[in-house]
Motif scaffolding. Structure first.
Motif, PDB file in Angstrom:
ATOM      1  N   ARG A 549       0.815  -1.219   0.000  1.00  0.00           N
ATOM      2  CA  ARG A 549       0.000   0.000   0.000  1.00  0.00           C
ATOM      3  C   ARG A 549       0.848   1.268   0.000  1.00  0.00           C
ATOM      4  O   ARG A 549       0.328   2.366  -0.198  1.00  0.00           O
ATOM      5  CB  ARG A 549      -0.925   0.013   1.224  1.00  0.00           C
ATOM      6  CG  ARG A 549      -2.030  -1.017   1.174  1.00  0.00           C
ATOM      7  CD  ARG A 549      -2.953  -0.920   2.386  1.00  0.00           C
ATOM      8  NE  ARG A 549      -2.260  -1.160   3.639  1.00  0.00           N
ATOM      9  CZ  ARG A 549      -2.210  -0.315   4.659  1.00  0.00           C
ATOM     10  NH1 ARG A 549      -2.804   0.868   4.570  1.00  0.00           N
ATOM     11  NH2 ARG A 549      -1.573  -0.628   5.768  1.00  0.00           N
ATOM     12  N   LEU A 550       2.149   1.125   0.218  1.00  0.00           N
ATOM     13  CA  LEU A 550       3.025   2.288   0.100  1.00  0.00           C
ATOM     14  C   LEU A 550       2.976   2.858  -1.310  1.00  0.00           C
ATOM     15  O   LEU A 550       3.223   4.055  -1.508  1.00  0.00           O
ATOM     16  CB  LEU A 550       4.453   1.889   0.485  1.00  0.00           C
ATOM     17  CG  LEU A 550       5.420   2.987   0.890  1.00  0.00           C
ATOM     18  CD1 LEU A 550       4.926   3.739   2.115  1.00  0.00           C
ATOM     19  CD2 LEU A 550       6.801   2.404   1.168  1.00  0.00           C
ATOM     20  N   GLY A 551       2.642   2.016  -2.270  1.00  0.00           N
ATOM     21  CA  GLY A 551       2.448   2.483  -3.647  1.00  0.00           C
ATOM     22  C   GLY A 551       3.617   2.153  -4.556  1.00  0.00           C
ATOM     23  O   GLY A 551       4.774   2.198  -4.145  1.00  0.00           O
ATOM     24  N   ASP A 552       3.300   1.829  -5.792  1.00  0.00           N
ATOM     25  CA  ASP A 552       4.333   1.439  -6.750  1.00  0.00           C
ATOM     26  C   ASP A 552       5.358   2.542  -6.978  1.00  0.00           C
ATOM     27  O   ASP A 552       6.557   2.265  -7.121  1.00  0.00           O
ATOM     28  CB  ASP A 552       3.694   1.049  -8.086  1.00  0.00           C
ATOM     29  CG  ASP A 552       2.936  -0.276  -8.008  1.00  0.00           C
ATOM     30  OD1 ASP A 552       3.204  -1.045  -7.059  1.00  0.00           O
ATOM     31  OD2 ASP A 552       2.095  -0.519  -8.882  1.00  0.00           O
ATOM     32  N   ALA A 553       4.903   3.787  -7.031  1.00  0.00           N
ATOM     33  CA  ALA A 553       5.839   4.880  -7.313  1.00  0.00           C
ATOM     34  C   ALA A 553       6.882   4.996  -6.205  1.00  0.00           C
ATOM     35  O   ALA A 553       8.082   5.145  -6.481  1.00  0.00           O
ATOM     36  CB  ALA A 553       5.078   6.198  -7.476  1.00  0.00           C
ATOM     37  N   VAL A 554       6.436   4.923  -4.955  1.00  0.00           N
ATOM     38  CA  VAL A 554       7.370   5.018  -3.834  1.00  0.00           C
ATOM     39  C   VAL A 554       8.289   3.799  -3.806  1.00  0.00           C
ATOM     40  O   VAL A 554       9.513   3.917  -3.636  1.00  0.00           O
ATOM     41  CB  VAL A 554       6.607   5.157  -2.496  1.00  0.00           C
ATOM     42  CG1 VAL A 554       7.565   5.063  -1.308  1.00  0.00           C
ATOM     43  CG2 VAL A 554       5.853   6.480  -2.465  1.00  0.00           C
TER      44      VAL A 554
END
Length: 604
Positions: A549-554
Motif C-alpha cells: 500500500r506504500l504504492g508502486d511509485a514510492v
C-alpha cells in the motif's frame, strides 16, 4: 517545499474516545478482560496485569509465563515515568565456555540453553503489589477461567503448532501431548484448555492465603513462584537433554537457585525531546534508545518530507537513519556501561545525519565514541557464512524448510496498553516462553523463553553472554509526554521491528497530525539491514520490507535508490496499539491494529 502526506480521510475503525478508561492489546480477550477490571473499579495496573495473564493463555505462540516483560508506566500526573524490568538474567551456569564446549557458536534459538531466568510473572506481581488495588485472586480469575474452561484457539496458534508438529512428535513429546492431545494440531476455533497452568496460578493464590494483608499475599505468591513448585519442576525437567535449534541435543543449565535469586525491578527511563514531546524508553539493556537515536537524527532535517514514511524521500531517509542507529545498537548496547550521553547528543546525531546520502547503504556503519571500542558482530547473510569470509561450521537443520524439525519459527510477542480516569497509564510488552521455545514442562503447562539467543558468544560486547547479566532485549514499549505529563502509551510486537514501526506512529502523529488509528492503519516499512537479534542472527545488506500500500511509485523509487525491497502484501507489518490522553479536550483515546483481525481496543 513539500510537506507531510495528509492523514487519510477514513480508517479501518475509529480512534476510540471516552472519559472513563481505555484498553488495547493484541488479542480481544485480553482487551476485554482489562476493560472488565476498569469497569469494576480497578485501576490501569490491575487491568493491565489481568489482561497480561490472559495473554499467556490465548496467545501462547507469542508469550508465556516462562518468558519476560518490559513495561513503562506513570502512576498519575504527580509521578514520573518508570520502567518495569521483567527481563531475567542469564543463569549462573550460562557461560560462553559451556556453550562453546557444547559445540555451539551461537546461542540456540530454541531449547533450554536459550532460556534466561523467567521474569514476566514476578514483574507483573511487583507492579500489582505496588501500584494496583485488587487482590491477586481477582486479577488472576480471568486467566484461570480461560485456562481451565478453555477458549477458541486462534488460527495463528493452530498454524504455529502445525509448523512444529514434527519437532513435537519426534523430539518434544511433552509438547505434543500438551498441544496435540488427539495426535494432531488443533483446528482454528477449537476449544483448548491448559489446566496445568490454571493449577500453577491457583498455587500462587493459595500461597498467600495465610498472609495478613494484600501486600503480604502478593509477596507470598512471588516467593512461591521463585522457590516453590514452578522453580523445582522447571529446573528438573530441563536438565534432561533435548533437541535445540542447532539440530543437536543439550541439557539446560537453569537451576532452582537461579529462580530464587531473581527480582523484577524499577528503573528510570532514558528520554529524548522531539518536536515538543518527551519520548521515554528503556535503557540500553533494551533496544529503546535506538528509537531515540533515530529521532535525533531525523529531527535535524529542515523540512518534513524527510520525516514522511509515505513519501519516497521520507521512506529512504527513515530507513537510512534506522540503519545507523541499529549499527550503534550492536556496537554499543547491552546491560553494562553504554555511552548514551554521547549516542543521544545533538553533535553525534549531526555526525550520523551527514552520512545519509541519496542511495541506500549496504554497509554496517557504527559511529565512533571516544575511548570506547565498538563491537562488530559476525555479519551472516545466511547461517554459516559471515560476510568477512571466515569459516564457520554448518549446523544441520537450520531454517526453512527444516523449520518443522528445528523449532526455529521466529516467535513474536504480545502487547497491552491501559489508561484510566485517575491518570494512570501503562504500556507493556510481554514475550518469550512461546510454545515453540523449548519442551513443555508437563506439570506447569508452559515452557521457558529464549532471550539468551540475543547474546553473543564472541567476547568484547556488553551483549556477550555472561552469567547474571540481562540479555539485550528487543522488548520496547514507549511513553510519550508533553509538558511533563503523559499523553500516549504505545508499543508493538515484532522483534527488531518493534521500534521501527513505533517510529512511524510517532512521526505520523507528532509531525503529520494523524489520529492514533490512522497512524496504525497507515502503510508500514522497516529495514532488515541490521544484525538480527534472533537466531541465526543474519542480516540483509540494504534490505527493506514494505507494505504494498506504500504504492508502486514510492517502492520503485526506493529500489532505484538501491534498497533491496521485499513486498509484504497490503496489510502485514506491525501490530501496534496505543492509549492516550487528549488533554486539550479532556478525553481518553485508544487504537489497535486491524492486521490479522486480532488486536482490539475497548473503552468508554
Amino acid at each position: 517545499m513539500m510537506g507531510f502526506t495528509p492523514p487519510p480521510s477514513f480508517t479501518t475503525r475509529p480512534t476510540l474516545e471516552g472519559t472513563f478508561g481505555m484498553s488495547a492489546s493484541t488479542h480481544w480477550l485480553a482487551t476485554a478482560s482489562a476493560q472488565a477490571v476498569l469497569e469494576r473499579g480497578g485501576n490501569a495496573f490491575d487491568a493491565a496485569v489481568a489482561g497480561a495473564f490472559v495473554l499467556h493463555v490465548v496467545e501462547p505462540h507469542l508469550n508465556g509465563p516462562g518468558g519476560d516483560l518490559v513495561a513503562i508506566f506513570q502512576a498519575g500526573d504527580d509521578a514520573s515515568p518508570t520502567v518495569l524490568s521483567g527481563q531475567g538474567p542469564a543463569p549462573a551456569g550460562a557461560t560462553r565456555e559451556h556453550y562453546l564446549g557444547e559445540g555451539l557458536d551461537l546461542v540456540p534459538g530454541s531449547g533450554a540453553l536459550a532460556a534466561a531466568v523467567p521474569g514476566a510473572v514476578d514483574a507483573w506481581l511487583l507492579l500489582l503489589r505496588d501500584h494496583g488495588t485488587w487482590e491477586l485472586a481477582d486479577v488472576l480469575a480471568f486467566a484461570i477461567r480461560y485456562a481451565r474452561d478453555g477458549h477458541p484457539v486462534l488460527e495463528r496458534v493452530a498454524r504455529t503448532i502445525a509448523t512444529v508438529h514434527r519437532l513435537f512428535t519426534e523430539h518434544w513429546t511433552t509438547s505434543a501431548a500438551h498441544w496435540m492431545p488427539e495426535g494432531r494440531p488443533p483446528r482454528p476455533g477449537e476449544i483448548i484448555v491448559n489446566p496445568a497452568y490454571a493449577d500453577v496460578l491457583a498455587r500462587l493464590i493459595d500461597a498467600g492465603a495465610a498472609a495478613a494483608d494484600r501486600v503480604g499475599r502478593i509477596d507470598a505468591a512471588r516467593t512461591e513462584w521463585k522457590t516453590g513448585h514452578v522453580a523445582r519442576e522447571a529446573a528438573a525437567f530441563l536438565a534432561q537433554p533435548h533437541r535445540h535449534s542447532s539440530g543437536t541435543d543439550h541439557a539446560g543449565v537453569i537451576t532452582v537457585d537461579d529462580f530464587a535469586a531473581y527480582d523484577a525491578s524499577y528503573e528510570e527511563p532514558v528520554t529524548l525531546e522531539f518536536r515538543g514531546h518527551t519520548i521515554a524508553k528503556t535503557g540500553a539493556w533494551g533496544q529503546g534508545p535506538a528509537l531515540l537515536q533515530t529521532l535525533a537524527i531525523l529531527d535535524g532535517f529542515d523540512y518534513d518530507e524527510r520525516l514522511d514514511p509515505s513519501s519516497e524521500l521520507g521512506a529512504h531517509t527513515i530507513l537510512e537513519a534506522q540503519k545507523l542507529a541499529y549499527a550503534d545498537r550492536e556496537a554499543y548496547y547491552g546491560d553494562g556501561d553504554v555511552p548514551l550521553d554521547v549516542l543521544l547528543s545533538p553533535t553525534y546525531a549531526a555526525e550520523r545525519r551527514a552520512l545519509i546520502g541519496d542511495t541506500a547503504s549496504a554497509e554496517f556503519r557504527p559511529g565512533s565514541v571516544a575511548g570506547v571500542e565498538p563491537f562488530v558482530p559476525p555479519l551472516r547473510t545466511e547461517y554459516g557464512t559471515p560476510t568477512d569470509g571466515s569459516a564457520r561450521s554448518a549446523i544441520a537443520g537450520v531454517g526453512e524448510p527444516t523449520v518443522a524439525v528445528t523449532g526455529e519459527t521466529r516467535g513474536d510477542t504480545c502487547h497491552i496498553d491501559v489508561v484510566d480516569r485517575w491518570g494512570n497509564i501503562v504500556s507493556a510488552t510481554p514475550s518469550g516462553g512461546w510454545l515453540q521455545s523449548s519442551p513443555t514442562i508437563p506439570s506447569l503447562g508452559f515452557c521457558l523463553g529464549t532471550r539468551l539467543q540475543m547474546t553473543w558468544l564472541e567476547e568484547g560486547s556488553t551483549s556477550t553472554l555472561v552469567p547474571g547479566r540481562r540479555p539485550r532485549t528487543t522488548l520496547t514499549p514507549t511513553l510519550v509526554l508533553r509538558d511533563g505529563l503523559p499523553v500516549t502509551a504505545l508499543g508493538s510486537p515484532g522483534g527488531d521491528q518493534q521500534d521501527q514501526w513505533q517510529l512511524l506512529y510517532l512521526l505520523r502523529t507528532i509531525v503529520g497530525g494523524y489520529s492514533p488509528q490512522a497512524a496504525i492503519d497507515a502503510p508500514a516499512l522497516h529495514t532488515t539491514s541490521l544484525a538480527g537479534s534472533f537466531w541465526p542472527r543474519t542480516w540483509e545488506p540494504a534490505g527493506a520490507v514494505v507494505e504494498d500500500r506504500l504504492g508502486d511509485a514510492v517502492i520503485d523509487g526506493l529500489q532505484a535508490r538501491g534498497h533491496v525491497i521485499t513486498r509484504a502484501g497490503d496489510w502485514s507489518l506491525g501490530r501496534l496499539s496505543s492509549v492516550g490522553r487528549d488533554r486539550e479536550r479532556g478525553v481518553l483515546t485508544a487504537a489497535a491494529n486491524p492486521r490479522s483481525a486480532q488486536g482490539y481496543a475497548a473503552g468508554r
